[in-house]
Design a protein around this motif. Structure first.
Motif, PDB file in Angstrom:
ATOM      1  N   ASP A 123     -44.074  84.097  51.093  1.00  0.00           N
ATOM      2  CA  ASP A 123     -45.010  85.163  51.500  1.00  0.00           C
ATOM      3  C   ASP A 123     -44.333  86.251  52.328  1.00  0.00           C
ATOM      4  N   ALA A 124     -43.105  86.599  51.953  1.00  0.00           N
ATOM      5  CA  ALA A 124     -42.408  87.681  52.646  1.00  0.00           C
ATOM      6  C   ALA A 124     -43.224  88.966  52.579  1.00  0.00           C
ATOM      7  N   HIS A 125     -43.101  89.784  53.612  1.00  0.00           N
ATOM      8  CA  HIS A 125     -43.784  91.064  53.742  1.00  0.00           C
ATOM      9  C   HIS A 125     -45.266  90.901  54.052  1.00  0.00           C
ATOM     10  N   THR A 126     -45.722  89.701  54.398  1.00  0.00           N
ATOM     11  CA  THR A 126     -47.114  89.471  54.766  1.00  0.00           C
ATOM     12  C   THR A 126     -47.159  88.756  56.116  1.00  0.00           C
ATOM     13  N   PRO A 127     -48.313  88.772  56.801  1.00  0.00           N
ATOM     14  CA  PRO A 127     -48.429  88.051  58.071  1.00  0.00           C
ATOM     15  C   PRO A 127     -48.331  86.531  57.915  1.00  0.00           C
ATOM     16  N   ASN A 128     -48.333  86.054  56.686  1.00  0.00           N
ATOM     17  CA  ASN A 128     -48.184  84.619  56.448  1.00  0.00           C
ATOM     18  C   ASN A 128     -46.740  84.240  56.108  1.00  0.00           C
ATOM     19  N   GLU A 129     -45.814  85.155  56.277  1.00  0.00           N
ATOM     20  CA  GLU A 129     -44.418  84.872  55.972  1.00  0.00           C
ATOM     21  C   GLU A 129     -43.925  83.644  56.725  1.00  0.00           C
ATOM     22  N   HIS A 130     -43.238  82.740  56.042  1.00  0.00           N
ATOM     23  CA  HIS A 130     -42.669  81.559  56.698  1.00  0.00           C
ATOM     24  C   HIS A 130     -41.421  81.105  55.965  1.00  0.00           C
ATOM     25  N   ILE A 131     -40.598  80.370  56.682  1.00  0.00           N
ATOM     26  CA  ILE A 131     -39.323  79.905  56.150  1.00  0.00           C
ATOM     27  C   ILE A 131     -39.244  78.398  56.307  1.00  0.00           C
ATOM     28  N   SER A 132     -38.675  77.744  55.303  1.00  0.00           N
ATOM     29  CA  SER A 132     -38.445  76.304  55.376  1.00  0.00           C
ATOM     30  C   SER A 132     -37.258  76.044  56.299  1.00  0.00           C
ATOM     31  N   ILE A 133     -37.493  75.277  57.343  1.00  0.00           N
ATOM     32  CA  ILE A 133     -36.440  74.981  58.309  1.00  0.00           C
ATOM     33  C   ILE A 133     -35.321  74.181  57.654  1.00  0.00           C
ATOM     34  N   SER A 134     -35.695  73.160  56.912  1.00  0.00           N
ATOM     35  CA  SER A 134     -34.672  72.319  56.272  1.00  0.00           C
ATOM     36  C   SER A 134     -33.876  73.116  55.251  1.00  0.00           C
ATOM     37  N   SER A 135     -34.548  74.016  54.539  1.00  0.00           N
ATOM     38  CA  SER A 135     -33.861  74.843  53.550  1.00  0.00           C
ATOM     39  C   SER A 135     -32.901  75.818  54.231  1.00  0.00           C
ATOM     40  N   ALA A 136     -33.323  76.404  55.346  1.00  0.00           N
ATOM     41  CA  ALA A 136     -32.451  77.330  56.075  1.00  0.00           C
ATOM     42  C   ALA A 136     -31.192  76.624  56.567  1.00  0.00           C
ATOM     43  N   LEU A 137     -31.343  75.407  57.057  1.00  0.00           N
ATOM     44  CA  LEU A 137     -30.186  74.647  57.529  1.00  0.00           C
ATOM     45  C   LEU A 137     -29.328  74.185  56.363  1.00  0.00           C
ATOM     46  N   ASN A 138     -29.963  73.878  55.242  1.00  0.00           N
ATOM     47  CA  ASN A 138     -29.207  73.489  54.056  1.00  0.00           C
ATOM     48  C   ASN A 138     -28.357  74.653  53.550  1.00  0.00           C
ATOM     49  N   THR A 139     -28.944  75.845  53.492  1.00  0.00           N
ATOM     50  CA  THR A 139     -28.196  77.024  53.050  1.00  0.00           C
ATOM     51  C   THR A 139     -27.038  77.307  53.994  1.00  0.00           C
ATOM     52  N   TRP A 140     -27.259  77.116  55.276  1.00  0.00           N
ATOM     53  CA  TRP A 140     -26.201  77.303  56.271  1.00  0.00           C
ATOM     54  C   TRP A 140     -25.039  76.350  56.006  1.00  0.00           C
TER      55      TRP A 140
END
Length: 488
Positions: free
Chosen positions: A456-473
């Motif tokens: 939901d990028a560009h909306t007030p409901n935008e959110h990111i998966s924490i586990s996915s962000a750490l996995n990409t890192w």
């Protein structure tokens, strides 16, 4: 699983991410975040460049043993889309975002999160601040104005770079390697208005084409959703047996958004009202049959208005308007033969607006093949000339063509297979990202784009998966480490 923000900030990436959410960085207001990045580099004695567009380039030497590895350009953008819920009191010019953890997801509270593309900035800061993480020489470039014009990327001076490998961090799907994107250009057609007076015994009506889903013209164009502007053009063109005068036409929100609604104001004689209503009823049946799968709630509606008989389009202006609506190219123009299911070329008539002097038609043209983009522009210009209108283009940005011989893609594929025991998915998008601009500026640049799951990028409901962000890192770190033995 992280229970709260205090636990999450123990992860270095999210520690930096939280830090930048305290800094205003709406597109066009990037001075604060740009200066923050410069200060970050200066404190660590890293070479830093801040250009007139407020882009920031930070360079870091290779760690021991990686001096022979080709320099890597890491790239993201510092600006974010600033949206909030209507009942939310938040000043994006000064208020920090209010972060909250919900299971595996990180949100802001009733505002956009700015994970697009703040997570790239956080990755870059974590790498630049690391002491022992193995990596080649790095040239980190964080651009401005990506969310509107990509003006920052266009302003970057290519002479600042030695690297021929680009890792863009602006993707939004984990375990997927983005390898191609479309170029685009905004096409603008202008129909000059000649106004006339008419008789007083006319009734005014607002015709509305609505009930459509709309969507992003890059991501949803292949779904064959109804375009309110094109539908309105068809309806008005077929309204030949109901004599009418036209006064205005307006609709659409952006050239890159499929218009969900279009309004036209017409004037007719009293004895033609029932005929108009019958025509609308027939067209509603026709359109529901055509669009039952993509837009089942489509509806043409009619609203009576008090007529202004002192200001209507001349017949010539009316003809130019309807001809333009009918002839302007729209929809998918070609599909890729290399990547199954990928739209190769498209165009979207996104905005129609009436002013005192002209009717303006704005389209978003996209293609991953430059010559095909130019062909759509040529056909759009010809349509304008046939309709007796003026034509121009604006905001032209280059495509990122698929490179079947990409060496950096092979490194990412190899590491993914070793790390996860599965193949990474190779994808392309029918939308513009900054890779195309950098490839255009730096001959021979080999590029790839990765990123975590962002919703939901560009909306007030935008959110990111924490586990996915750490996995990409961790995936990024593994790739940088593997470059020591890679053929680049």
């Amino acid at each position: 699983m992280y229970k709260n923000l205090e636990e999450l900030r123990q992860e270095i990436v999210f520690s930096y991410f939280e830090e930048i959410t305290k800094i205003p960085r709406c597109t066009g207001n990037e001075k604060g975040i740009s200066d923050y990045l410069v200060d970050f580099a200066n404190v660590r004695d890293l070479e830093v460049i801040q250009d007139d567009a407020l882009n920031v380039i930070i360079k870091k030497q290779a760690t021991p043993g990686y001096e022979h590895v080709p320099t890597v350009i890491l790239q993201g953008h510092m600006d974010m889309v600033c949206e909030k819920n209507n009942d939310t009191e938040h000043d994006f010019n000064k208020d920090p975002l209010q972060l909250r953890v919900d299971g595996d997801m990180l949100y802001a509270t009733n505002t956009t999160l700015g994970a697009d593309n703040g997570i790239a900035v956080a990755y870059a800061l974590a790498l630049l601040g690391a002491q022992t993480t193995p990596h080649p020489a790095l040239e980190v470039v964080i651009t401005t104005e990506e969310e509107t014009s990509m003006g920052g990327a266009f302003a970057v001076d290519p002479d600042h770079f030695e690297g021929k490998v680009l890792i863009n961090l602006d993707s939004e799907e984990d375990h997927k390697l983005l390898v191609s994107s479309a170029g685009g250009v905004k096409a603008i057609q202008r129909a000059p208005i000649t106004w006339e007076e008419t008789e007083d015994d006319l009734t005014g009506f607002r015709i509305t084409v609505g009930g459509l889903k709309g969507g992003h013209s890059g991501m949803s164009i292949h779904e064959e959703r109804g375009n309110a502007a094109k539908i309105m053009g068809r309806f008005l063109h077929q309204l030949t047996d109901v004599p009418y005068l036209m006064q205005e036409i307006n609709g659409g929100s952006a050239p890159n958004a499929i218009p969900r609604e279009m309004n036209a104001v017409i004037l007719i004689h009293q004895n033609n009202i029932q005929h108009l209503k019958d025509k609308i009823e027939a067209w509603n049946r026709l359109l529901k049959n055509e669009l039952h799968a993509s837009d089942p709630t489509i509806l043409i509606s009619l609203e009576r208005m008090i007529p202004d008989t002192s200001n209507v389009f001349s017949q010539d202006t009316k003809h130019k308007t309807i001809t333009s609506l009918m002839l302007i190219p729209n929809g998918v123009q070609s599909m890729s033969m290399e990547i199954k299911g990928l739209v190769e070329s498209s165009t979207n008539l996104g905005i129609v607006s009436t002013s005192d002097k002209e009717i303006v038609f704005e389209s978003d043209i996209r293609s991953s093949i430059k010559s095909l983009k130019e062909d759509i522009v040529a056909r759009s210009k010809l349509a304008a000339e046939l309709a007796g209108c003026h034509f121009m283009t604006d905001l032209d940005y280059p495509e990122w063509p698929y490179n079947p011989d990409s060496k950096i893609r092979k490194v990412f594929e190899k590491v993914h297979k070793e790390k996860y025991n599965t193949d990474a998915e190779i994808i392309a998008v029918h939308a513009g990202i900054e890779c195309g601009i950098f490839i255009d500026k730096i001959p021979g640049l080999d590029a790839i784009s990765i990123g975590p799951d962002i919703y939901d990028a560009h909306t007030p409901n935008e959110h990111i998966s924490i586990s996915s962000a750490l996995n990409t890192w961790n995936y990024l770190l593994a790739v940088l480490e593997a470059m020591k033995e890679a053929d680049l």
